[in-house]
Write a protein that holds these residues in place. Structure first.
Motif, PDB file in Angstrom:
ATOM      1  N   SER A  92      -4.441  -7.599   3.207  1.00 15.58           N
ATOM      2  CA  SER A  92      -3.667  -7.292   4.405  1.00 15.58           C
ATOM      3  C   SER A  92      -2.232  -7.740   4.230  1.00 15.58           C
ATOM      4  O   SER A  92      -1.903  -8.474   3.302  1.00 15.58           O
TER       5      SER A  92
ATOM      6  N   ASN B 197       5.644  -2.736   3.114  1.00 10.43           N
ATOM      7  CA  ASN B 197       5.626  -1.369   3.643  1.00 10.43           C
ATOM      8  C   ASN B 197       4.515  -1.146   4.663  1.00 10.43           C
ATOM      9  O   ASN B 197       3.966  -0.050   4.770  1.00 10.43           O
ATOM     10  N   ASN B 198       4.155  -2.228   5.398  1.00 14.84           N
ATOM     11  CA  ASN B 198       3.134  -2.141   6.443  1.00 14.84           C
ATOM     12  C   ASN B 198       1.821  -1.560   5.914  1.00 14.84           C
ATOM     13  O   ASN B 198       1.186  -0.728   6.550  1.00 14.84           O
ATOM     14  N   GLU B 199       1.424  -1.983   4.742  1.00 13.56           N
ATOM     15  CA  GLU B 199       0.244  -1.427   4.070  1.00 13.56           C
ATOM     16  C   GLU B 199      -0.873  -2.443   4.011  1.00 13.56           C
ATOM     17  O   GLU B 199      -0.649  -3.649   4.037  1.00 13.56           O
TER      18      GLU B 199
ATOM     19  N   ALA C 118      -4.638  -2.789   1.615  1.00 16.60           N
ATOM     20  CA  ALA C 118      -5.302  -2.198   0.447  1.00 16.60           C
ATOM     21  C   ALA C 118      -6.783  -2.524   0.487  1.00 16.60           C
ATOM     22  O   ALA C 118      -7.176  -3.652   0.778  1.00 16.60           O
TER      23      ALA C 118
ATOM     24  N   PHE D 114      -5.188   2.870  -0.134  1.00 19.08           N
ATOM     25  CA  PHE D 114      -4.290   2.470   0.939  1.00 19.08           C
ATOM     26  C   PHE D 114      -4.538   3.395   2.135  1.00 19.08           C
ATOM     27  O   PHE D 114      -3.996   4.506   2.174  1.00 19.08           O
TER      28      PHE D 114
ATOM     29  N   ASN E 210      -3.457   3.467   5.165  1.00 21.03           N
ATOM     30  CA  ASN E 210      -2.306   3.834   5.994  1.00 21.03           C
ATOM     31  C   ASN E 210      -1.511   4.974   5.381  1.00 21.03           C
ATOM     32  O   ASN E 210      -1.121   5.909   6.078  1.00 21.03           O
ATOM     33  N   SER E 211      -1.243   4.910   4.089  1.00 24.99           N
ATOM     34  CA  SER E 211      -0.430   5.937   3.430  1.00 24.99           C
ATOM     35  C   SER E 211      -1.261   7.005   2.731  1.00 24.99           C
ATOM     36  O   SER E 211      -0.708   7.983   2.248  1.00 24.99           O
TER      37      SER E 211
ATOM     38  N   LYS F  82      -2.787   6.779  -0.087  1.00 25.42           N
ATOM     39  CA  LYS F  82      -2.566   6.744  -1.529  1.00 25.42           C
ATOM     40  C   LYS F  82      -3.652   5.900  -2.167  1.00 25.42           C
ATOM     41  O   LYS F  82      -4.314   5.107  -1.497  1.00 25.42           O
TER      42      LYS F  82
ATOM     43  N   THR G 203       4.765  -3.192  -3.421  1.00 22.11           N
ATOM     44  CA  THR G 203       3.383  -3.371  -2.973  1.00 22.11           C
ATOM     45  C   THR G 203       2.474  -3.676  -4.153  1.00 22.11           C
ATOM     46  O   THR G 203       1.618  -4.560  -4.086  1.00 22.11           O
TER      47      THR G 203
END
Length: 145
Positions: free
Chosen positions: A79, A83-85, A87, A104, A106-107, A109, A135
């Protein structure tokens, strides 16, 4: 088909004697391809077929593994990344194989690396750092602490 298996290599690049496993073990020896595991991660990033409530619980830390790395309901969870990510991560390996999968949510990816070398961890550290930038560097740092 054993002819389809990648040959494992030691830290000097020498082949390791092939060992086939015959016992089922939920914690070891997953037999899949990087492409199929990537499809699995995409499914997870898209909710895994779970209700919104259960998927939300899946994304929460359940147990702390070490500083910066928790466990959710089935994977490692990192957490508060740049970049507000967040994993979702799964690693594994035996002598001569090293693997890592990162998603990820959120993105949307991710990355799957299956290495047939004892040096695979060196490879995936470099790839993650370069591919995901700030990241990725943070993920590598947390894993090496």
């Amino acid at each position: 088909n054993e002819n389809d298996y990648a040959i494992e290599h030691d830290e000097n690049g020498e082949p390791i004697l092939f060992k086939k496993y015959y016992e089922t073990n939920a914690a070891a020896n997953l037999m899949t391809t990087a492409a199929d595991y990537a499809k699995f991660l995409i499914h997870i990033m898209n909710g895994g077929g779970l209700s919104d409530n259960l998927y939300s619980e899946f994304l929460k830390p359940q147990v702390n593994e070490k500083n910066g790395i928790d466990r959710n309901l089935g994977m490692q969870l990192l957490s508060k990344l740049p970049n507000n990510e967040i994993a979702l991560m799964h690693t594994g390996g035996d002598y001569g194989t090293k693997t890592i999968a990162i998603a990820f949510p959120n993105s949307k990816k991710g990355l799957v690396i299956f290495s047939n070398s004892e040096n695979g961890m060196v490879l995936w550290q470099k790839i993650i750092s370069e591919y995901f930038g700030e990241t990725g560097l943070e993920i590598v740092r947390r894993n090496l602490e």
